[in-house]
Enzyme design. Sequence first.
Site, PDB file in Angstrom:
ATOM      1  CD1 TRP A 110      -0.193  -6.081  -3.082  1.00 47.00           C
ATOM      2  CD2 TRP A 110      -0.306  -6.843  -0.981  1.00 47.00           C
ATOM      3  NE1 TRP A 110       0.269  -7.368  -3.074  1.00 47.00           N
ATOM      4  CE2 TRP A 110       0.212  -7.868  -1.804  1.00 47.00           C
ATOM      5  CE3 TRP A 110      -0.460  -7.098   0.393  1.00 47.00           C
ATOM      6  CZ2 TRP A 110       0.577  -9.118  -1.316  1.00 47.00           C
ATOM      7  CZ3 TRP A 110      -0.096  -8.344   0.888  1.00 47.00           C
ATOM      8  CH2 TRP A 110       0.409  -9.337   0.027  1.00 47.00           C
ATOM      9  CE  LYS A 149      11.644  -3.169  -5.860  1.00 51.02           C
ATOM     10  NZ  LYS A 149      12.413  -4.338  -6.354  1.00 51.02           N
ATOM     11  CG  HIS A 190      19.304 -37.003  -0.498  1.00 49.26           C
ATOM     12  ND1 HIS A 190      19.679 -38.185   0.103  1.00 49.26           N
ATOM     13  CD2 HIS A 190      20.458 -36.415  -0.901  1.00 49.26           C
ATOM     14  CE1 HIS A 190      20.993 -38.295   0.094  1.00 49.26           C
ATOM     15  NE2 HIS A 190      21.495 -37.232  -0.518  1.00 49.26           N
ATOM     16  NE  ARG A 215       4.593   1.650  -0.846  1.00 45.22           N
ATOM     17  CZ  ARG A 215       5.348   1.782   0.236  1.00 45.22           C
ATOM     18  NH1 ARG A 215       6.471   2.424   0.171  1.00 45.22           N
ATOM     19  NH2 ARG A 215       4.978   1.261   1.389  1.00 45.22           N
ATOM     20  CG  ASN A 238       0.350   2.409   3.587  1.00 52.90           C
ATOM     21  OD1 ASN A 238      -0.709   2.370   2.973  1.00 52.90           O
ATOM     22  ND2 ASN A 238       1.468   2.900   3.082  1.00 52.90           N
ATOM     23  N   GLY A 239      -0.526  -0.796   6.639  1.00 52.48           N
ATOM     24  CA  GLY A 239      -0.211  -1.618   7.808  1.00 52.48           C
ATOM     25  C   GLY A 239      -1.349  -2.567   8.117  1.00 52.48           C
ATOM     26  CB  CYS A 241      -0.872   0.034   1.243  1.00 50.15           C
ATOM     27  SG  CYS A 241      -1.799  -1.452   1.511  1.00 50.15           S
ATOM     28  CD  GLU A 266      17.558 -13.837  -6.630  1.00 51.68           C
ATOM     29  OE1 GLU A 266      17.021 -14.247  -5.592  1.00 51.68           O
ATOM     30  OE2 GLU A 266      17.207 -12.794  -7.213  1.00 51.68           O
ATOM     31  CD  GLU A 321      10.259 -12.561  -7.878  1.00 48.98           C
ATOM     32  OE1 GLU A 321       9.568 -12.052  -6.994  1.00 48.98           O
ATOM     33  OE2 GLU A 321      11.485 -12.344  -7.992  1.00 48.98           O
ATOM     34  CE  LYS A 355      14.375 -12.207  -9.020  1.00 49.36           C
ATOM     35  NZ  LYS A 355      14.913 -11.398  -7.990  1.00 49.36           N
TER      36      LYS A 355
HETATM   37  C1  F6R Z   1      12.263 -11.094  -5.262  1.00 49.32           C
HETATM   38  C2  F6R Z   1      12.182  -9.945  -4.384  1.00 49.32           C
HETATM   39  C3  F6R Z   1      11.807 -10.179  -2.970  1.00 49.32           C
HETATM   40  C4  F6R Z   1      12.587  -9.232  -2.029  1.00 49.32           C
HETATM   41  C5  F6R Z   1      12.066  -9.405  -0.597  1.00 49.32           C
HETATM   42  C6  F6R Z   1      12.820  -8.527   0.374  1.00 49.32           C
HETATM   43  O1  F6R Z   1      12.610 -10.720  -6.562  1.00 49.32           O
HETATM   44  O2  F6R Z   1      12.377  -8.819  -4.798  1.00 49.32           O
HETATM   45  O3  F6R Z   1      11.989 -11.497  -2.606  1.00 49.32           O
HETATM   46  O4  F6R Z   1      13.937  -9.541  -2.119  1.00 49.32           O
HETATM   47  O5  F6R Z   1      10.709  -9.087  -0.549  1.00 49.32           O
HETATM   48  O6  F6R Z   1      12.630  -7.174   0.107  1.00 49.32           O
HETATM   49  P1  F6R Z   1      13.632  -6.098   0.648  1.00 49.32           P
HETATM   50  O7  F6R Z   1      14.951  -6.346   0.016  1.00 49.32           O
HETATM   51  O8  F6R Z   1      13.039  -4.778   0.249  1.00 49.32           O
HETATM   52  O9  F6R Z   1      13.695  -6.255   2.138  1.00 49.32           O
END
Ligand code: F6R
Length: 605
Positions: A73, A600, A501, A27, A99-100, A2, A478, A485, A482
Amino acid sequence: MCGIIGYTGNNNATPILIEGLKRLEYRGYDSAGIAVKNDKVVVIKEKGRIDNLTRSVEKINPQGTLGIGHTRWATHGIPDKTNAHPHSSMNGIVTLVHNGIIENYIELKNDLIENSYEFTSHTDTEVIAQLFDYLYDGNPITSLIKTAKKLEGSYAVAMIIKDYDDKIFAMKKDSPLIIGKGDNENYLASDIPAILPYTNDCYIVNDGEFIELGKDNIKVFDENGNEKNIEIQKVQLHSDSAQKNGYDYFMQKEIFEQPKAVKDTILPLTPNGKITLPFEFPEKFIENLNRINIVACGSAFHVGVAGKYIIEEMTRIPVNVDIASEFRYRNPIIDKNDLCIFISQSGETADTLASLREAKKRGAFTLSVVNVPFSTIARESDGVIYTNAGTEIAVATTKAFSAQLSVIYVLSAFLSQKKGLMNETEIKKFTDEILSLPQKIQFALECDTITKNLAEIICQKQNVFFIGRGVDYPLCLEGALKLKEISYIHCEGYGAGELKHGTISLIEDGTVVVAVATDKKLYNKMVSNIKEVRSRGAFVIAVVCDDAENIKEFADEVIFVPKTIKHLSPSLTVIPLQLLAYHTTVRKGLDVDKPRNLAKSVTVE
Ligand code: F6R
């Protein structure tokens, strides 16, 4: 997650609110709304993108010099028009955005229903509006303080009150809120980029502060209702990074910005080729340092896992790595001889922030690796190393990840040197190699074409596996994150030795396995693992350094990245993994920058 924007001044608030919401879009959100006050408060809300809201706003064309806006959100209640913010109280005393998460909202809601309050939404936010209405004593600040005392959870709240035509009132706890000071106008937002086109003069609101924001004054009160002196600070951020600059997507732009992001991060840490940290450890701290804990979420956690391999080998200091949402509740063993490192792009991730506070309470030295200047995690840590990756807009992190990795290298070398494990020549060699990374990343980006071709194959698959050993293993985590997601293809990142395993039973004809193999010592083991999956029908894409021998005999496709020293390879192997995810998602016709359900900045737990 949000976003909040607010305006009071002499201009029409509507376009400023819409522009602010657009700047908060990155965001992550699923509905949006504004409230503009003239004689009365006009509330307009829509499900989905800001464009939907803009269309409704254009029809109604609300005029007023006071307003608040919100991108929601969904947490409590589905993403629809009714649950979108702003919410007004039953008696129309207040209209607010939040927000929250209010954790005790059910209990509060039941009490309010007993007092004849009627609710229209399923949100926890509406409870704040009704509660404020119920407690309102004619004085906004004392009423806010009374409201805050009843709330459990996290909040940044901005509100318009019926009898106040040019003032926004606000409060916050564990969710960011900033004020922007203009000339005869003031702004309020959940993060700095929303107000950057208008002002660089900001006040960052602290937990437990209550705000009265007029068009030419900013009043901040403490929990007892006493007015506080505040200092406005200049915030230097570039507001142009919100442009795609000719790239199709922000993610693509950010992938290609990585040489610069890494360079801008490491140069300030290596003036004249000497490793220099921007903060000081307490006296004798490194001598007595028992253990390092790295705490983060998502991709930042993967940097932490890579950090464990690198730091332990280079410093012989034991390293624990935790997902923040687990660390904060598992009663970790931490004391004053521990270094706790918190890695976060946004600097606002709720679980990482709570973990930082937990570690501080237990006496550890807290160091954060953060991208967003002035963010809460940066402000609350004992030491901060900024990643200077610039604003990252795409939800899936790329350039911040690479910048975080480079901080880990510098920190490992610093600690190793302090512990007398590396002499000057070794340090120089290592530092020179770190400094060569931006150029090597530039070469690695040449795999754009091959990854685009491979995306044609991957986009048809239901499952993809990423396998690696040593420091390649966290990169597989990672790579899998990537790809899954943003492309919605199920992926798993695995230690290559762990596959048999259980997971190897999922390999069938045509299953794509991406095998990352950069460590010379583990190379033959990786070749065996590649043979194992290939003999069960897997289509193997190997990611290796450009000196890997005979790899073409074992893999279906090979992506070469430039050779570097062992610990630094993650900066290069991550490039093809990001590009595979990017091209596959484009090929599937999905929204690369805004994957479904994701945000984000994850400011709730
Ligand atoms: C994946 C991604 C998320 C962030 C995670 C932590 O591509 O971007 O997994 O890495 O939400 O976010 P931050 O780094 O802002 O604490």
